[in-house]
Design a protein around this motif. Structure first.
Motif, short mmCIF file in Angstrom:
data_model
loop_
_atom_site.label_atom_id
_atom_site.label_comp_id
_atom_site.label_asym_id
_atom_site.label_seq_id
_atom_site.Cartn_x
_atom_site.Cartn_y
_atom_site.Cartn_z
N THR A 242 0.86 -1.20 0.00
CA THR A 242 0.00 0.00 0.00
C THR A 242 0.89 1.24 0.00
OG1 THR A 242 -0.09 0.11 2.41
CG2 THR A 242 -1.79 -1.23 1.33
N PHE A 278 -7.13 2.11 -5.80
CA PHE A 278 -6.52 3.05 -4.86
C PHE A 278 -7.43 4.27 -4.65
CE2 PHE A 278 -3.98 6.78 -3.88
CZ PHE A 278 -3.31 6.34 -2.75
N LEU A 282 -9.19 6.15 -1.29
CA LEU A 282 -9.30 7.58 -0.96
C LEU A 282 -10.77 7.94 -0.78
CD1 LEU A 282 -6.83 9.61 -3.23
CD2 LEU A 282 -6.57 8.98 -0.84
N TRP A 284 -13.03 6.04 0.58
CA TRP A 284 -13.43 5.68 1.95
C TRP A 284 -13.03 6.79 2.92
CZ3 TRP A 284 -16.66 2.24 3.97
CH2 TRP A 284 -17.06 1.17 3.18
N ARG A 285 -11.89 7.39 2.65
CA ARG A 285 -11.47 8.52 3.50
C ARG A 285 -12.48 9.67 3.37
NH1 ARG A 285 -8.23 13.15 2.48
NH2 ARG A 285 -7.20 13.86 4.38
N TRP A 345 1.99 2.69 13.16
CA TRP A 345 1.10 2.40 12.02
C TRP A 345 0.82 0.91 12.02
CZ3 TRP A 345 1.49 -0.52 7.42
CH2 TRP A 345 0.66 -0.14 6.36
N MET A 346 -0.31 0.53 11.46
CA MET A 346 -0.61 -0.90 11.30
C MET A 346 -1.31 -1.08 9.97
SD MET A 346 -3.11 -3.34 13.58
CE MET A 346 -2.76 -2.60 15.12
N HIS A 347 -1.01 -2.20 9.33
CA HIS A 347 -1.62 -2.49 8.04
C HIS A 347 -3.15 -2.58 8.18
CE1 HIS A 347 -2.77 -4.82 4.52
NE2 HIS A 347 -1.65 -4.38 3.97
N ASN A 348 -3.87 -2.11 7.16
CA ASN A 348 -5.34 -2.06 7.25
C ASN A 348 -5.97 -3.42 7.53
OD1 ASN A 348 -7.99 -0.74 6.87
ND2 ASN A 348 -8.09 -2.10 5.08
N ALA A 355 -9.16 -5.43 15.58
CA ALA A 355 -10.39 -4.77 16.04
C ALA A 355 -11.51 -5.80 16.20
CB ALA A 355 -10.80 -3.68 15.05
N PHE A 373 -5.91 3.24 19.60
CA PHE A 373 -5.43 3.64 18.28
C PHE A 373 -5.19 5.15 18.24
CE2 PHE A 373 -6.55 0.31 14.80
CZ PHE A 373 -6.01 -0.70 15.57
N LEU A 377 -1.46 5.72 16.99
CA LEU A 377 -1.29 5.79 15.53
C LEU A 377 -0.70 7.14 15.11
CD1 LEU A 377 -4.72 4.51 14.06
CD2 LEU A 377 -2.48 3.50 13.58
N ASP A 379 -1.20 8.10 12.16
CA ASP A 379 -2.23 8.61 11.24
C ASP A 379 -3.58 8.77 11.94
OD1 ASP A 379 -3.47 6.07 11.35
OD2 ASP A 379 -2.70 5.43 9.40
N GLY A 388 -13.54 3.18 10.91
CA GLY A 388 -12.89 1.87 10.97
C GLY A 388 -13.42 1.04 12.13
N TRP A 389 -13.46 1.64 13.31
CA TRP A 389 -13.89 0.89 14.49
C TRP A 389 -15.36 0.53 14.42
CZ3 TRP A 389 -11.35 -1.91 17.86
CH2 TRP A 389 -9.97 -1.72 17.92
N VAL A 392 -15.89 -2.32 11.80
CA VAL A 392 -15.52 -3.67 12.24
C VAL A 392 -16.49 -4.15 13.33
CG1 VAL A 392 -13.76 -5.12 13.32
CG2 VAL A 392 -13.09 -3.37 11.68
C1 LIG Z 1 -10.14 -0.17 13.15
C2 LIG Z 1 -9.56 0.75 12.10
C3 LIG Z 1 -9.06 1.99 12.47
C4 LIG Z 1 -8.53 2.85 11.51
N1 LIG Z 1 -8.04 4.08 11.90
C5 LIG Z 1 -7.53 4.94 10.98
C6 LIG Z 1 -7.02 6.22 11.35
O1 LIG Z 1 -7.07 6.63 12.53
N2 LIG Z 1 -6.49 7.00 10.37
C7 LIG Z 1 -6.44 6.62 9.07
O2 LIG Z 1 -5.95 7.36 8.23
N3 LIG Z 1 -6.95 5.43 8.68
C8 LIG Z 1 -7.48 4.58 9.59
N4 LIG Z 1 -7.97 3.35 9.18
C9 LIG Z 1 -8.04 3.06 7.74
C10 LIG Z 1 -6.84 2.33 7.13
O3 LIG Z 1 -6.45 1.25 7.91
C11 LIG Z 1 -5.63 3.25 6.90
O4 LIG Z 1 -6.03 4.46 6.29
C12 LIG Z 1 -4.61 2.57 5.99
O5 LIG Z 1 -4.16 1.38 6.61
C13 LIG Z 1 -3.48 3.51 5.72
O6 LIG Z 1 -2.47 2.85 5.00
P1 LIG Z 1 -2.08 3.35 3.54
O7 LIG Z 1 -1.89 4.83 3.54
O8 LIG Z 1 -0.92 2.52 3.11
O9 LIG Z 1 -3.38 2.96 2.72
P2 LIG Z 1 -3.64 2.82 1.16
O10 LIG Z 1 -4.23 1.47 0.93
O11 LIG Z 1 -2.47 3.18 0.36
O12 LIG Z 1 -4.83 3.85 0.92
C14 LIG Z 1 -4.63 5.21 0.51
C15 LIG Z 1 -5.33 6.15 1.46
O13 LIG Z 1 -6.73 5.92 1.46
C16 LIG Z 1 -7.25 6.14 2.77
N5 LIG Z 1 -7.82 4.88 3.25
C17 LIG Z 1 -7.43 3.63 2.96
N6 LIG Z 1 -8.23 2.73 3.56
C18 LIG Z 1 -9.13 3.44 4.27
C19 LIG Z 1 -10.22 3.09 5.11
N7 LIG Z 1 -10.55 1.82 5.33
N8 LIG Z 1 -10.94 4.07 5.68
C20 LIG Z 1 -10.63 5.38 5.46
N9 LIG Z 1 -9.62 5.77 4.67
C21 LIG Z 1 -8.87 4.82 4.09
C22 LIG Z 1 -6.07 6.54 3.66
O14 LIG Z 1 -6.03 7.96 3.73
C23 LIG Z 1 -4.89 5.99 2.90
O15 LIG Z 1 -3.69 6.69 3.15
C24 LIG Z 1 -8.51 2.47 10.14
C25 LIG Z 1 -9.02 1.22 9.78
C26 LIG Z 1 -9.53 0.36 10.75
C27 LIG Z 1 -10.05 -0.99 10.34
#
Ligand SMILES: Cc1cc2nc3c(=O)[nH]c(=O)nc-3n(C[C@H](O)[C@H](O)[C@H](O)COP(=O)(O)OP(=O)(O)OC[C@H]3O[C@@H](n4cnc5c(N)ncnc54)[C@H](O)[C@@H]3O)c2cc1C
Length: 478
Positions: A242, A278, A282, A284-285, A345-348, A355, A373, A377, A379, A388-389, A392
């Motif tokens: 990612t 991808f 974004l 979802w954000r 950070w933790m993988h999605n 969770a 978190f 975190l 982020d 996210g919470w 799940v």
């Molecule tokens: C329980 C839980 C808590 C989370 N808390 C946060 C948090 O506090 N801050 C946070 O930014 N994300 C959070 N996430 C969403 C997601 O896990 C992270 O955005 C993602 O892991 C960031 O890694 P990346 O930038 O490599 O993601 P990529 O896969 O590269 O995605 C690109 C961008 O899209 C957005 N994105 C991706 N997945 C999600 C998602 N499921 N929901 C919303 N936006 C998303 C992020 O801004 C991310 O940087 C959470 C998810 C869960 C399940």
């Protein structure tokens, strides 16, 4: 003196837009002929119950330093102050003679309320105040369903967004900036005490470079690397699959439209599906921010009110600490929690697994996890974390149904098939053969031999935890 005349000043109030590229507030100050005075005001209490956590502060410290360095390269600099924000802005207006204040909008409920009040008050005092969108592709109030109501389901929301999608021009960072020494210099960055004293964040910085340059480096690395195959690889925590842009996006070190336009420029016949996948993330954000704006109580309350009567377990602090510290005895859960502690950070995929374990196998209220978190975190983002919470836990908008309980052993088998992620973060299990790494309790002797200090049994029996979660859910429905 007024705008257009050479020395008219404007405050540019930096918040979660810590960049110079594509920064509409900064650009508006310049376009209107003002000398911008870049300020940062430290006012954590104004986040209400959600004052920034420790990992966020550690990141912000470095990001502010990077912003100041970028401003200085162009002839300007950042001034830091303590809040309250309104009083500080008023005093800066009085001491500098600034005629205007420009900022980029935030969407956390407490910040929205504060900013609306500041805008009204300053305007009543004759100050020009303007705010802009720098953080989102579409602001929450610009997307509505056919009835004119906010969306509660992602897919139609995303379709509506795509129908409005239009890549605009991003504004490049100014090459030079005028400076002013009017008014107070502010306090040094160190006085804000954002950087941890004990250095527990040391290990973060092997992984991350906060600031705009770090954001671009992450985007470039993604475009040259993980973008190829993103659609299929994004669920694999054992790979860099990612973008790792989330903290950079949260702190506004890069604009989402900039990310989208760089990706569009890279679009070829071969990578369209990866780019679309991808952009959907974004999306979802965006959806998370849409929900937070329209349902501002959801960081603290179930979106689905039926869950207000759910029989969550009575919290055991000891079990919660085991979960937080990666000592549950379930390797994929422990790996995720330790990755979080070491890197911020933790993988999605693993966020979902840990969770689900907390809210279903242990049946603890999702807010215990959301709070942890929030503090750990880099982020941590109120919109994304809440979504996210609640997603799940099954209590949210468009959430996974509560009865969908992730089986951590099957999840690990599927998404970490060689057990490499587990071996990296729970190294004491690396000596176990691969299938055992997913459920080491199945061979107590081997576990005792290889990792005598690792919990011999999971905190809760997998089957029993699942059954009691489902029983509680059935009772709720009944
Ligand atoms: C329980 C839980 C808590 C989370 N808390 C946060 C948090 O506090 N801050 C946070 O930014 N994300 C959070 N996430 C969403 C997601 O896990 C992270 O955005 C993602 O892991 C960031 O890694 P990346 O930038 O490599 O993601 P990529 O896969 O590269 O995605 C690109 C961008 O899209 C957005 N994105 C991706 N997945 C999600 C998602 N499921 N929901 C919303 N936006 C998303 C992020 O801004 C991310 O940087 C959470 C998810 C869960 C399940």
């Amino acid at each position: 003196m007024s705008a257009g005349e050479s020395n008219a000043l404007a405050l540019v109030w930096f918040r979660n837009d810590l960049r110079l590229d594509d920064n509409p507030a900064l650009q508006a100050a310049l376009d209107n002929g003002y000398v911008p005075i870049p300020v940062y005001i430290h006012a954590p209490d104004e986040g209400g119950d959600w004052a920034p956590g420790a990992a966020s502060d550690a990141w912000r410290h470095r990001s502010l330093a990077a912003l100041d360095a970028a401003l200085r390269e162009r002839g300007s600099h950042l001034r830091h102050f303590f809040g309250p924000s309104l009083a500080t802005l008023q005093s800066l207006i009085a001491t500098t003679g600034a005629e205007a204040v420009f900022w980029n909008r935030r969407y956390e409920p407490a910040c929205e309320r504060r900013d609306a009040n500041i805008k009204t008050t300053l305007r009543q005092q004759g100050v020009r105040v303007e705010s802009f969108n720098a953080a989102l592709l579409f602001e929450p109030w610009t997307v509505r369903n056919k009835q004119g109501l906010p969306f509660k389901v992602f897919t139609p929301y995303w379709k509506t967004l795509l129908a409005q999608w239009q890549l605009g021009l991003c504004i490049d960072a100014p090459k030079h900036l005028p400076d002013s020494d009017e008014g107070p210099a502010g306090v040094p960055l160190a006085a804000l005490k954002l950087a941890p004293k004990l250095g527990w964040d040391r290990t973060f910085w092997d992984e991350w470079t906060p600031g705009e340059a770090g954001a671009y480096a992450a985007l470039d690395a993604f475009v040259d690397g993980a973008l190829r195959g993103y659609r299929d690889q994004r669920d694999r925590p054992d790979r860099i699959g990612t973008s790792r842009l989330s903290p950079h996006l949260h702190f506004g070190e890069i604009a989402p439209w900039r990310v989208a336009s760089v990706l569009e420029r890279e679009r070829t016949a071969g990578n369209g599906a990866d780019i679309d996948a991808f952009l959907r993330e974004l999306g979802w954000r965006e959806f998370a921010h849409h929900l937070l704006h329209h349902f501002p109580e959801t960081p603290d309350r179930n979106f689905d009110e039926r869950f207000n009567d759910f029989a969550w377990s009575k919290l055991s602090q000891a079990q919660l600490a085991d979960w937080q510290q990666g000592r549950t005895g379930v390797p994929i859960v422990d790996a995720g929690m330790r990755e979080l502690w070491h890197t911020g950070w933790m993988h999605n995929r693993v966020r979902m697994i840990v969770a689900s374990f907390l809210t279903k196998h242990l049946r603890y209220h999702w807010r215990h996890g959301a709070r942890w978190f929030w503090d750990t975190l880099v982020d941590a983002d109120l919109a994304n974390n809440t979504l996210g919470w609640q997603w799940v836990a099954g209590t949210g908008a468009d959430a996974a149904p509560y009865f969908r309980v992730f089986n951590p052993v099957l999840q690990a088998t599927k998404f970490d098939p060689d057990g490499r992620y587990i071996a990296r973060w729970v190294p004491e299990l690396a000596g176990l053969p691969v299938p055992l790494r997913f459920s080491p309790w199945q061979d107590p002797q081997a576990l005792r031999r290889v990792a005598p200090d690792y919990p011999p049994q999971p905190l809760v029996d997998m089957g029993a935890g699942r059954d009691s979660a489902l029983a509680a859910y059935r009772k709720l429905r009944g």
